[in-house]
Design a protein around this motif. Structure first.
Motif, PDB file in Angstrom:
ATOM      1  N   PHE A   1      17.461  51.001  79.914  1.00 18.19           N
ATOM      2  CA  PHE A   1      17.984  50.268  79.013  1.00 18.19           C
ATOM      3  C   PHE A   1      18.421  51.790  77.565  1.00 18.19           C
ATOM      4  O   PHE A   1      18.334  52.199  77.660  1.00 18.19           O
TER       5      PHE A   1
ATOM      6  N   SER B   1      22.448  42.460  75.323  1.00 18.65           N
ATOM      7  CA  SER B   1      22.031  42.043  76.568  1.00 18.65           C
ATOM      8  C   SER B   1      22.786  41.890  77.728  1.00 18.65           C
ATOM      9  O   SER B   1      22.480  41.310  79.424  1.00 18.65           O
TER      10      SER B   1
ATOM     11  N   VAL C   1      21.480  48.249  81.164  1.00 20.32           N
ATOM     12  CA  VAL C   1      20.785  47.226  80.317  1.00 20.32           C
ATOM     13  C   VAL C   1      21.738  47.514  78.763  1.00 20.32           C
ATOM     14  O   VAL C   1      21.023  48.510  78.440  1.00 20.32           O
TER      15      VAL C   1
ATOM     16  N   SER D   1      23.121  37.067  78.602  1.00 16.30           N
ATOM     17  CA  SER D   1      22.353  36.210  78.221  1.00 16.30           C
ATOM     18  C   SER D   1      23.384  34.955  76.901  1.00 16.30           C
ATOM     19  O   SER D   1      23.927  36.075  75.635  1.00 16.30           O
TER      20      SER D   1
ATOM     21  N   TYR E   1      24.581  43.432  81.088  1.00 13.75           N
ATOM     22  CA  TYR E   1      23.884  44.317  82.226  1.00 13.75           C
ATOM     23  C   TYR E   1      24.569  44.356  83.102  1.00 13.75           C
ATOM     24  O   TYR E   1      25.409  43.296  83.455  1.00 13.75           O
TER      25      TYR E   1
ATOM     26  N   ILE F   1      16.262  40.125  78.249  1.00 12.96           N
ATOM     27  CA  ILE F   1      17.796  40.368  78.422  1.00 12.96           C
ATOM     28  C   ILE F   1      18.207  38.769  78.992  1.00 12.96           C
ATOM     29  O   ILE F   1      18.052  37.997  79.588  1.00 12.96           O
TER      30      ILE F   1
ATOM     31  N   ASN G   1      11.340  42.342  74.969  1.00 16.33           N
ATOM     32  CA  ASN G   1      11.957  43.103  76.141  1.00 16.33           C
ATOM     33  C   ASN G   1      12.558  41.913  76.966  1.00 16.33           C
ATOM     34  O   ASN G   1      12.723  41.940  77.911  1.00 16.33           O
TER      35      ASN G   1
ATOM     36  N   PHE H   1      20.300  47.090  75.252  1.00 17.41           N
ATOM     37  CA  PHE H   1      19.889  46.369  74.686  1.00 17.41           C
ATOM     38  C   PHE H   1      20.347  45.400  73.988  1.00 17.41           C
ATOM     39  O   PHE H   1      20.169  44.168  73.522  1.00 17.41           O
TER      40      PHE H   1
END
Ligand code: FAD
Length: 380
Positions: free
Chosen positions: A89, A248, A243, A263, A250, A380, A378, A245
């Motif tokens: 992360f 989002s 990821v 996302s 990844y 994603i 948390n 963070f």
């Protein structure tokens, strides 16, 4: 009329894992899938399996799931292709670092001792394509990883059938029979079935199954998209799932290429699953900031599927007290592939033994009525 001890509606990873856990304990199980097994959210999933959650109950659940993924082949006789490449992360805001410091304390307290902090220079060594200019710190858990949704789903389905479960594809459940305050069975396009226990494992469609029984199950569908590149040696096979963070965004190795996702936090709920190329453009803009080499990678394929999201991004697991015999295993909010193995084992224990080895009351349906929601952060 046909009958079963337990009817399961939905044959994604959740329904198949549950059919297996019940059948191996000699429960007479009948599962209905209106399409083909694993063809919906499960078939669109990125395969990520992690334990780094903000809510303690999710961490405990996931520690059990990871054990089940590790032992999957031994237990079911089928491969899971579980590769523990770890999850990294990447944190770029002071508040995230603060939040993840609390997470890390909790992870260590519940036994996830292998999770650790990684600074920017170590992150750059672990993930050579990563731009770490603005990175304040990262968390890494080496026992996280990726597995194959198709292998795990078909492994559970085949093992369930070996234990006598009946799994029927191409059969739509169209109604739930209720009398005397309890479930009596289901109506399907292929005939009625008597059963005193029905499990709603219908993923993004679980609210419609609830309505058949007069219940409001708060699960909404959200489109989520991924793209896969052709061969891309700069992201080796052991590159951790990474990821960003804040956005989002990844990526993880997929075959000899890379799978990327992000996302769309603006798009509202809906059942559309066509690829939105305008959004993928935005994802590539983000890729060019966080992992510049990836922005130039050619896309081999892209697809979209549905997250099945609850108001607090937590699954709904267990009986629904308003209607005896109606159980939920749905609303995983984008973590269902990784959570289903543990959820299935614990739900089978709760049904048959009246208690489960890990407490799943934090996931109870009743939380929506009492307003005691604890949001998983948390996500994603
Ligand atoms: C792009 C993307 C990436 C993702 N990445 C990850 C990840 O890395 N890790 C992770 O853990 N999760 C991930 N997820 C989420 C994960 O895919 C889901 O949480 C999980 O697959 C849910 O499984 P399920 O069995 O509950 O639902 P599903 O797989 O959707 O299964 C539900 C089934 O119910 C059936 N059904 C519905 N209504 C009826 C009816 N009336 N009668 C009969 N059958 C019915 C449907 O046809 C469907 O097959 C991702 C999802 C997407 C879209």
């Amino acid at each position: 009329m046909e009958s079963a001890d337990v009817v399961i509606v939905g044959g994604g990873i959740m329904g198949c894992a549950l059919a297996y856990q019940l059948a191996r304990r000699d429960v007479d199980v009948l599962l209905f899938e209106r399409d083909t097994l694993g063809s919906q959210s499960t078939g669109k999933c990125a395969g990520g399996v992690r334990q780094q959650f903000s809510m303690e109950a999710n961490v405990r659940l996931q520690r059990l799931s990871v054990q089940l993924f590790e032992n999957f082949e031994q237990e079911t006789g089928h491969p899971a292709d579980f590769r523990q490449i770890g999850y990294l992360f990447v944190l770029t805001l002071p508040q995230q670092v603060e939040d993840f410091r609390h997470n890390m304390e909790m992870w260590h307290r519940v036994g996830l001792s292998e999770a650790r902090w990684v600074d920017a220079s170590e992150a750059a060594r672990m993930v050579p394509v990563l731009n770490v200019e603005d990175v304040l710190g990262c968390t890494f858990c080496p026992t996280d990883g990726i597995a194959s949704p198709a292998d795990v789903t078909s492994g559970y389905a085949q093992a369930a059938r070996r234990h006598g479960a009946r799994l029927k594809e191409g059969v739509d459940v169209v109604g739930i029979d209720v009398a005397g305050g309890r479930v009596q069975g289901v109506r399907t396009a292929a005939g009625d079935v008597a059963s005193r226990v029905v499990f709603n494992c219908a993923g993004a469609w679980s609210s419609s199954i609830g309505r058949m029984a007069g219940l409001e199950i708060p699960v909404l569908p959200y489109r989520r998209q991924v793209a896969v590149t052709g061969s891309f040696p700069a992201v080796p096979r052991n590159n951790p799932m990474t990821v960003d963070f804040q956005t989002s965004f990844y990526f993880h190795p997929e075959g000899d290429g890379v799978l990327m996702g992000m996302s769309d936090r603006v798009e509202g709920p809906g059942y559309a699953t066509d690829v939105n190329w305008d959004f993928l453009e935005k994802m590539f803009e983000q890729a060019s900031r966080r992992a510049p080499a990836l922005a130039g990678a050619g896309i081999k394929t892209a697809w979209a599927g549905l997250y099945e999201t609850t108001p607090d991004h937590q699954a709904i697991l267990g009986p629904v007290p308003e209607l005896e015999g109606f159980w939920c295993a749905a609303g995983f909010s984008g973590h269902g592939f990784m959570q289903a193995p543990a959820a299935a084992l614990l739900l089978a224990q709760l049904l048959l033994d009246r208690r489960s080895e890990i407490d799943i009351t934090p996931f109870a349906f009743t939380r929506f009525a009492t307003g005691s929601l604890v949001h998983e952060r948390n996500v994603i």
